[in-house]
Design a protein around this motif. Sequence first.
Motif, PDB file in Angstrom:
ATOM      1  N   GLU A   1      -9.491  67.552  -7.388  1.00  0.00           N
ATOM      2  CA  GLU A   1      -9.275  66.573  -8.455  1.00  0.00           C
ATOM      3  C   GLU A   1     -10.056  65.305  -8.165  1.00  0.00           C
ATOM      4  O   GLU A   1     -10.208  64.909  -7.003  1.00  0.00           O
ATOM      5  CB  GLU A   1      -7.775  66.241  -8.530  1.00  0.00           C
ATOM      6  CG  GLU A   1      -7.370  65.352  -9.674  1.00  0.00           C
ATOM      7  CD  GLU A   1      -7.502  66.028 -11.027  1.00  0.00           C
ATOM      8  OE1 GLU A   1      -8.520  65.779 -11.704  1.00  0.00           O
ATOM      9  OE2 GLU A   1      -6.609  66.815 -11.396  1.00  0.00           O
ATOM     10  N   GLN A   2     -10.535  64.662  -9.207  1.00  0.00           N
ATOM     11  CA  GLN A   2     -11.193  63.368  -9.080  1.00  0.00           C
ATOM     12  C   GLN A   2     -10.109  62.294  -9.100  1.00  0.00           C
ATOM     13  O   GLN A   2      -9.438  62.107 -10.114  1.00  0.00           O
ATOM     14  CB  GLN A   2     -12.186  63.161 -10.232  1.00  0.00           C
ATOM     15  CG  GLN A   2     -13.302  64.180 -10.230  1.00  0.00           C
ATOM     16  CD  GLN A   2     -14.076  64.216 -11.537  1.00  0.00           C
ATOM     17  OE1 GLN A   2     -13.569  63.872 -12.582  1.00  0.00           O
ATOM     18  NE2 GLN A   2     -15.326  64.655 -11.457  1.00  0.00           N
ATOM     19  N   THR A   3      -9.909  61.640  -7.962  1.00  0.00           N
ATOM     20  CA  THR A   3      -8.886  60.592  -7.851  1.00  0.00           C
ATOM     21  C   THR A   3      -9.492  59.375  -7.165  1.00  0.00           C
ATOM     22  O   THR A   3     -10.620  59.421  -6.655  1.00  0.00           O
ATOM     23  CB  THR A   3      -7.675  61.065  -7.009  1.00  0.00           C
ATOM     24  OG1 THR A   3      -8.056  61.141  -5.633  1.00  0.00           O
ATOM     25  CG2 THR A   3      -7.136  62.404  -7.483  1.00  0.00           C
ATOM     26  N   THR A   4      -8.704  58.311  -7.101  1.00  0.00           N
ATOM     27  CA  THR A   4      -9.137  57.105  -6.384  1.00  0.00           C
ATOM     28  C   THR A   4      -9.215  57.358  -4.889  1.00  0.00           C
ATOM     29  O   THR A   4      -9.769  56.556  -4.151  1.00  0.00           O
ATOM     30  CB  THR A   4      -8.168  55.942  -6.650  1.00  0.00           C
ATOM     31  OG1 THR A   4      -6.843  56.364  -6.296  1.00  0.00           O
ATOM     32  CG2 THR A   4      -8.201  55.519  -8.115  1.00  0.00           C
ATOM     33  N   ASN A   5      -8.650  58.490  -4.462  1.00  0.00           N
ATOM     34  CA  ASN A   5      -8.586  58.798  -3.035  1.00  0.00           C
ATOM     35  C   ASN A   5      -9.315  60.095  -2.679  1.00  0.00           C
ATOM     36  O   ASN A   5      -9.149  60.621  -1.586  1.00  0.00           O
ATOM     37  CB  ASN A   5      -7.107  58.886  -2.621  1.00  0.00           C
ATOM     38  CG  ASN A   5      -6.909  58.696  -1.142  1.00  0.00           C
ATOM     39  OD1 ASN A   5      -7.728  58.084  -0.473  1.00  0.00           O
ATOM     40  ND2 ASN A   5      -5.823  59.227  -0.626  1.00  0.00           N
ATOM     41  N   SER A   6     -10.122  60.623  -3.608  1.00  0.00           N
ATOM     42  CA  SER A   6     -10.775  61.908  -3.325  1.00  0.00           C
ATOM     43  C   SER A   6     -12.065  61.707  -2.544  1.00  0.00           C
ATOM     44  O   SER A   6     -12.670  60.646  -2.577  1.00  0.00           O
ATOM     45  CB  SER A   6     -11.052  62.674  -4.622  1.00  0.00           C
ATOM     46  OG  SER A   6     -11.851  61.923  -5.499  1.00  0.00           O
TER      47      SER A   6
ATOM     48  N   ASP B   1       0.725  65.078 -12.662  1.00  0.00           N
ATOM     49  CA  ASP B   1       0.966  63.770 -12.038  1.00  0.00           C
ATOM     50  C   ASP B   1       2.084  63.824 -10.999  1.00  0.00           C
ATOM     51  O   ASP B   1       1.989  63.189  -9.951  1.00  0.00           O
ATOM     52  CB  ASP B   1       1.305  62.716 -13.101  1.00  0.00           C
ATOM     53  CG  ASP B   1       0.109  62.312 -13.938  1.00  0.00           C
ATOM     54  OD1 ASP B   1      -1.045  62.529 -13.492  1.00  0.00           O
ATOM     55  OD2 ASP B   1       0.321  61.764 -15.041  1.00  0.00           O
TER      56      ASP B   1
ATOM     57  N   LEU C   1       0.839  64.912  -7.484  1.00  0.00           N
ATOM     58  CA  LEU C   1      -0.134  64.104  -6.740  1.00  0.00           C
ATOM     59  C   LEU C   1       0.406  63.515  -5.433  1.00  0.00           C
ATOM     60  O   LEU C   1      -0.274  63.592  -4.407  1.00  0.00           O
ATOM     61  CB  LEU C   1      -0.714  62.997  -7.633  1.00  0.00           C
ATOM     62  CG  LEU C   1      -1.494  63.460  -8.865  1.00  0.00           C
ATOM     63  CD1 LEU C   1      -1.990  62.250  -9.654  1.00  0.00           C
ATOM     64  CD2 LEU C   1      -2.637  64.377  -8.510  1.00  0.00           C
TER      65      LEU C   1
ATOM     66  N   PHE D   1      -7.509  65.157  -1.372  1.00  0.00           N
ATOM     67  CA  PHE D   1      -8.146  65.446  -2.654  1.00  0.00           C
ATOM     68  C   PHE D   1      -9.637  65.604  -2.443  1.00  0.00           C
ATOM     69  O   PHE D   1     -10.276  64.767  -1.803  1.00  0.00           O
ATOM     70  CB  PHE D   1      -7.889  64.316  -3.664  1.00  0.00           C
ATOM     71  CG  PHE D   1      -6.463  64.213  -4.071  1.00  0.00           C
ATOM     72  CD1 PHE D   1      -5.961  65.002  -5.095  1.00  0.00           C
ATOM     73  CD2 PHE D   1      -5.604  63.345  -3.415  1.00  0.00           C
ATOM     74  CE1 PHE D   1      -4.629  64.920  -5.468  1.00  0.00           C
ATOM     75  CE2 PHE D   1      -4.265  63.255  -3.776  1.00  0.00           C
ATOM     76  CZ  PHE D   1      -3.779  64.042  -4.802  1.00  0.00           C
TER      77      PHE D   1
END
Length: 176
Positions: free
Chosen positions: A105-110, A137, A140, A146
């Motif tokens: 997943e593309q996350t702020t933490n990936s 959600d 997560l 990620f």
Amino acid sequence: MVQKLKLEELNRIDVETFKKVEKIPLVIILDNLRSMHNVGASFRTADAFLIEKIILCGITPQPPHREIHKAALGATESVDWSHESDINTAISDYKNRGYEIIGIEQTTNSMMITDFSIDRSKKYALILGNEVEGISDEALPHIDTFLEIPQLGTKHSLNVSVCGGIVMWEFAKALK
């Protein structure tokens, strides 16, 4: 002259042998997929790379179904699978079995998959999310890491079965 190999020349194992062969320590969790074609393609890829098991979560369609079979071409018979209505139950179960939980997943933490070191001494569970919404959600906070696939073009995502094929191959190469 180059010729394509016939099916009988490929020396593939049969379903009975597949069930007995040692699998790579990798589980695929499909989180609320909508498309039966994506489910079938995920089974077919899991068969190709000796994936341990597929967990179908939430609304993800389950075999047997004609539309899943079109893409799976029998892989629903070879690859072990189960259904879990709640993804967090599946995550908790595999964490308790010692699996590292990886969300694709593309996350702020990936981090980019190319920067991730796959450890041959570990077992992994990869989560692939819904075609539109991605990973649920509520799941997560329970995911250890990620990963995302580098993309160079104008689109911001890949089809989930294509993404699954890429990550299963990356992990299969490292874990076999």
